[in-house]
Design an enzyme around this catalytic site. Structure first.
Site, short mmCIF file in Angstrom:
data_model
loop_
_atom_site.label_atom_id
_atom_site.label_comp_id
_atom_site.label_asym_id
_atom_site.label_seq_id
_atom_site.Cartn_x
_atom_site.Cartn_y
_atom_site.Cartn_z
N CYS A 1 -0.34 6.52 9.85
CA CYS A 1 0.88 5.88 10.34
C CYS A 1 0.55 4.60 11.11
CB CYS A 1 1.62 6.86 11.24
SG CYS A 1 3.12 6.20 11.98
N GLU B 1 0.83 -1.20 0.00
CA GLU B 1 0.00 0.00 0.00
C GLU B 1 0.87 1.25 0.00
OE1 GLU B 1 -4.19 -1.23 2.01
OE2 GLU B 1 -2.59 -0.75 3.44
#
Length: 356
Positions: free
Chosen positions: A346, A89
């Site tokens: 994150c 990704e």
């Protein structure tokens, strides 16, 4: 049938060993990285026999986007499938919107950051990171790293000359794949290519001290980000098992040796986890730890993900942590977690299963 080689793996001088004369290499680079050619037959300024030769020996489509999701904040997460079927990704992060004046004229362009993956999975085993749950499958090739960026720029009609920042903060530990990552930095910086200066490329690491020194010796001119997340070895080892191999002292020694432009700083990423590492006593220890280092601290509020037992701290506590650092002279910001609603923030990226 002959196996085709990924042309995105090659620096100009390497292509020059295979393709003559050298000015043709320059044209090929411009077609791929600046004109966003879809195939070699599009390269109309090249002789027909050279286009045929290229098609018989090379390809430049090592990644295929199989899914994308757009966040409310404009961030877009891309799921790429590689030639062997594995998946990674990447995320396009809009950092600044285009500005139009009252006369309808553009006075500033939109700015973007691309968060790119360097491995399929990760072996670092950080307890707060979803990527680590599946372990490490393999390193990405240079072309697979470059291909993510090229595809995202092309798909979003971002002109090659438009400035973007690259952060190697997607899936994987970039310094565990230093050879391919460092080559990607060089390819992205080529003037006949995307021309992304190394000063706009940030390599993040969980703290591989030996490789930090190796990266510094390469003198690439990139920015360095350290995923610190704790101020003592006991807690850091609990959060990040890699600390057993390279403790905080070893990391800080490597950072002190790292060549940094006078106008730049080493970024220290500090993930705030409720009740774990977000107390003011931790902030005080962080000030001591960074003494004498040109540092910028990037505070990140923990982003929840499936299976995690940790909690996100309150913004109020994060601001108190930030204020203590700032009052002691440490440059410190609280990072806005973009893409949280699509699991693109994150610590939330992972290799998604094929059934998706």
């Amino acid at each position: 049938m002959k196996e085709l080689v990924n042309i995105l793996d090659f620096l100009p001088e390497e292509l020059g060993e295979k393709i003559k004369p050298m000015f043709r290499v320059k044209q090929i680079y411009q077609w791929i990285y600046q004109k966003y050619a879809n195939n070699f037959s599009d390269m109309s300024s090249l002789p027909k026999d050279l286009r045929l030769e290229l098609a018989q020996n090379f390809h430049f489509s090592p990644v295929k986007c199989v899914k994308n999701e757009q966040s409310k904040d404009g961030s877009i997460k891309y799921l790429f499938e590689l030639i062997d079927g594995l998946r990674v990704e990447s995320v396009l992060l809009p950092m600044k919107k285009e500005k139009i004046n009252t006369e309808g004229k553009r006075i500033s362009h939109a700015r973007y950051t691309i968060c790119v993956s360097s491995q399929v999975g990760c072996k670092s085993g950080c307890s707060f990171c979803l990527t680590a749950k599946g372990g490490l499958k393999r390193n990405l090739s240079t072309g697979e790293i470059v291909g993510q960026i090229l595809w995202i720029k092309k798909q979003n009609n971002i002109p090659y000359e438009r400035r973007v920042n690259i952060v190697y903060m997607g899936m994987g530990e970039p310094l565990d794949n230093l050879k391919n990552v460092s080559k990607a930095v060089k390819i992205l910086a080529q003037n006949d290519g995307l021309a992304i200066s190394p000063r706009r490329q940030t390599i993040s690491t969980s703290g591989l001290a030996k490789q930090i020194k190796e990266l510094g010796q390469m003198n690439l001119g990139v920015l360095l980000a350290i995923s610190l997340h704790a101020v003592n070895d006991e807690l850091r080892t609990e959060l990040m098992p890699i600390n057993k191999a390279y403790n905080i002292a070893a990391i800080m020694d490597a950072v002190r040796e790292f060549p940094i432009d006078q106008r730049k700083r080493v970024m220290f990423e500090y993930l705030l986890i409720d009740g774990i590492n977000d107390k003011l006593e931790h902030a005080k220890e962080l000030v001591k730890l960074l003494n004498g280092i040109k540092a910028k601290v990037n505070l990140i509020l923990f982003n929840p993900h499936e299976g995690s037992l940790y909690k996100r701290p309150s913004l109020e506590n994060a601001i108190k942590f930030q204020d203590l650092l700032s009052n002691k002279g440490v440059t410190c910001t609280i990072r806005e977690s973009k893409g949280l609603d699509i699991s693109a923030a994150c610590g939330q990226l992972k290799e998604r299963a094929k059934e998706q």
